[in-house]
Design a protein around this motif. Sequence first.
Motif, PDB file in Angstrom:
ATOM      1  N   VAL A 122       0.823  -1.210   0.000  1.00  0.00           N
ATOM      2  CA  VAL A 122       0.000   0.000   0.000  1.00  0.00           C
ATOM      3  C   VAL A 122       0.856   1.258   0.000  1.00  0.00           C
ATOM      4  O   VAL A 122       1.821   1.374   0.756  1.00  0.00           O
ATOM      5  CB  VAL A 122      -0.956   0.004   1.209  1.00  0.00           C
ATOM      6  N   ILE A 123       0.468   2.187  -0.860  1.00  0.00           N
ATOM      7  CA  ILE A 123       1.100   3.511  -0.926  1.00  0.00           C
ATOM      8  C   ILE A 123       0.208   4.528  -0.215  1.00  0.00           C
ATOM      9  O   ILE A 123       0.680   5.310   0.605  1.00  0.00           O
ATOM     10  CB  ILE A 123       1.333   3.923  -2.397  1.00  0.00           C
ATOM     11  N   ASP A 124      -1.085   4.523  -0.554  1.00  0.00           N
ATOM     12  CA  ASP A 124      -2.062   5.432   0.046  1.00  0.00           C
ATOM     13  C   ASP A 124      -3.307   4.645   0.407  1.00  0.00           C
ATOM     14  O   ASP A 124      -3.688   3.709  -0.304  1.00  0.00           O
ATOM     15  CB  ASP A 124      -2.463   6.542  -0.933  1.00  0.00           C
ATOM     16  N   ALA A 125      -3.965   5.056   1.488  1.00  0.00           N
ATOM     17  CA  ALA A 125      -5.199   4.402   1.910  1.00  0.00           C
ATOM     18  C   ALA A 125      -6.198   5.456   2.365  1.00  0.00           C
ATOM     19  O   ALA A 125      -5.828   6.484   2.937  1.00  0.00           O
ATOM     20  CB  ALA A 125      -4.911   3.430   3.052  1.00  0.00           C
ATOM     21  N   SER A 126      -7.464   5.168   2.095  1.00  0.00           N
ATOM     22  CA  SER A 126      -8.541   6.011   2.594  1.00  0.00           C
ATOM     23  C   SER A 126      -9.754   5.141   2.831  1.00  0.00           C
ATOM     24  O   SER A 126      -9.833   4.002   2.369  1.00  0.00           O
ATOM     25  CB  SER A 126      -8.860   7.153   1.622  1.00  0.00           C
ATOM     26  N   VAL A 127     -10.705   5.677   3.571  1.00  0.00           N
ATOM     27  CA  VAL A 127     -11.927   4.941   3.859  1.00  0.00           C
ATOM     28  C   VAL A 127     -13.115   5.833   3.546  1.00  0.00           C
ATOM     29  O   VAL A 127     -13.083   7.035   3.794  1.00  0.00           O
ATOM     30  CB  VAL A 127     -11.938   4.421   5.322  1.00  0.00           C
ATOM     31  N   LEU A 128     -14.134   5.230   2.937  1.00  0.00           N
ATOM     32  CA  LEU A 128     -15.403   5.902   2.688  1.00  0.00           C
ATOM     33  C   LEU A 128     -16.219   5.761   3.965  1.00  0.00           C
ATOM     34  O   LEU A 128     -16.484   4.656   4.423  1.00  0.00           O
ATOM     35  CB  LEU A 128     -16.135   5.254   1.515  1.00  0.00           C
ATOM     36  N   ILE A 129     -16.588   6.891   4.526  1.00  0.00           N
ATOM     37  CA  ILE A 129     -17.313   6.912   5.791  1.00  0.00           C
ATOM     38  C   ILE A 129     -18.814   6.954   5.538  1.00  0.00           C
ATOM     39  O   ILE A 129     -19.291   7.754   4.742  1.00  0.00           O
ATOM     40  CB  ILE A 129     -16.902   8.152   6.631  1.00  0.00           C
ATOM     41  N   ASN A 130     -19.555   6.116   6.224  1.00  0.00           N
ATOM     42  CA  ASN A 130     -21.016   6.119   6.151  1.00  0.00           C
ATOM     43  C   ASN A 130     -21.525   7.009   7.267  1.00  0.00           C
ATOM     44  O   ASN A 130     -21.665   6.578   8.404  1.00  0.00           O
ATOM     45  CB  ASN A 130     -21.558   4.694   6.289  1.00  0.00           C
ATOM     46  N   ASP A 131     -21.800   8.259   6.935  1.00  0.00           N
ATOM     47  CA  ASP A 131     -22.322   9.182   7.944  1.00  0.00           C
ATOM     48  C   ASP A 131     -23.692   9.739   7.554  1.00  0.00           C
ATOM     49  O   ASP A 131     -24.145  10.732   8.095  1.00  0.00           O
ATOM     50  CB  ASP A 131     -21.332  10.320   8.197  1.00  0.00           C
ATOM     51  N   GLY A 132     -24.329   9.109   6.573  1.00  0.00           N
ATOM     52  CA  GLY A 132     -25.648   9.544   6.144  1.00  0.00           C
ATOM     53  C   GLY A 132     -25.639  10.712   5.177  1.00  0.00           C
ATOM     54  O   GLY A 132     -26.673  11.118   4.685  1.00  0.00           O
ATOM     55  N   PRO A 134     -23.127  12.984   2.002  1.00  0.00           N
ATOM     56  CA  PRO A 134     -22.437  12.683   0.741  1.00  0.00           C
ATOM     57  C   PRO A 134     -21.191  11.833   1.001  1.00  0.00           C
ATOM     58  O   PRO A 134     -20.690  11.777   2.119  1.00  0.00           O
ATOM     59  CB  PRO A 134     -22.057  14.064   0.204  1.00  0.00           C
ATOM     60  N   ASP A 135     -20.739  11.181  -0.055  1.00  0.00           N
ATOM     61  CA  ASP A 135     -19.541  10.350   0.067  1.00  0.00           C
ATOM     62  C   ASP A 135     -18.368  11.183   0.565  1.00  0.00           C
ATOM     63  O   ASP A 135     -18.037  12.219  -0.023  1.00  0.00           O
ATOM     64  CB  ASP A 135     -19.165   9.745  -1.288  1.00  0.00           C
ATOM     65  N   ILE A 136     -17.771  10.721   1.640  1.00  0.00           N
ATOM     66  CA  ILE A 136     -16.588  11.387   2.199  1.00  0.00           C
ATOM     67  C   ILE A 136     -15.514  10.334   2.372  1.00  0.00           C
ATOM     68  O   ILE A 136     -15.714   9.325   3.057  1.00  0.00           O
ATOM     69  CB  ILE A 136     -16.889  12.033   3.564  1.00  0.00           C
ATOM     70  N   ARG A 137     -14.366  10.574   1.736  1.00  0.00           N
ATOM     71  CA  ARG A 137     -13.215   9.688   1.917  1.00  0.00           C
ATOM     72  C   ARG A 137     -12.237  10.364   2.859  1.00  0.00           C
ATOM     73  O   ARG A 137     -11.879  11.520   2.684  1.00  0.00           O
ATOM     74  CB  ARG A 137     -12.519   9.436   0.585  1.00  0.00           C
TER      75      ARG A 137
END
Length: 144
Positions: A122-132, A134-137
Motif C-alpha cells: 500500500v502507498i495510500d489508503a482512505s476509507v469511505l465513511i457512512n455518515d448519512g 455525501p460520500d466522504i473519503r
Amino acid sequence: MTPEDTARRLIDANNYLTLATADRDGHPWASPVYFTPDGNDFYWVSRPTSRHSTNIAERPEVAIVIFNSQVPFLAGEAVYLTAHAEQVGVPELSRCLQIFRSRRSELAAFEPGELKLYRARVIDASVLINDGGPDIRVPITLCR
C-alpha cells in the motif's frame, strides 16, 4: 469508531478485494481476488497468465477496493488503496506463503503449483465513511 477501525473491520470481514489494474496502454481491468492482509501488504494467488497478472508485470501500479456489497442503499463503506503490486520472488516466497496461509484454516495446506503468490504494498489508503451524507473519503494509515 475511528476511520482506521472502520477500515480494519471491512478488511477483516471480507475474503475478496477488487483489484484494478491497467495494461501498458492504460486499458483498465478489475478482478476479485481472495486475499490475506498483513499490515500494509495484501497477498493473493493467481495464474501469471491471467489478465490482471500480465497487467501487473507490465504496470505494477494498482488500485484496490474492499467493501461490503450487502449493505442497503446509501449505507456503503469502503477501503480504497493505491499500491505497488508484484509477484513474490523466490527469496521471500516461503515467508510470504506462511502469511498468506495464516488467514484461514482452509489455506493451511495450500501449495501454489501453477498459481503464483502476489503482493500489493500500500502507498495510500482512505476509507469511505457512512455518515448519512455525501460520500466522504478520509485518508488513513493501515499498519497494525
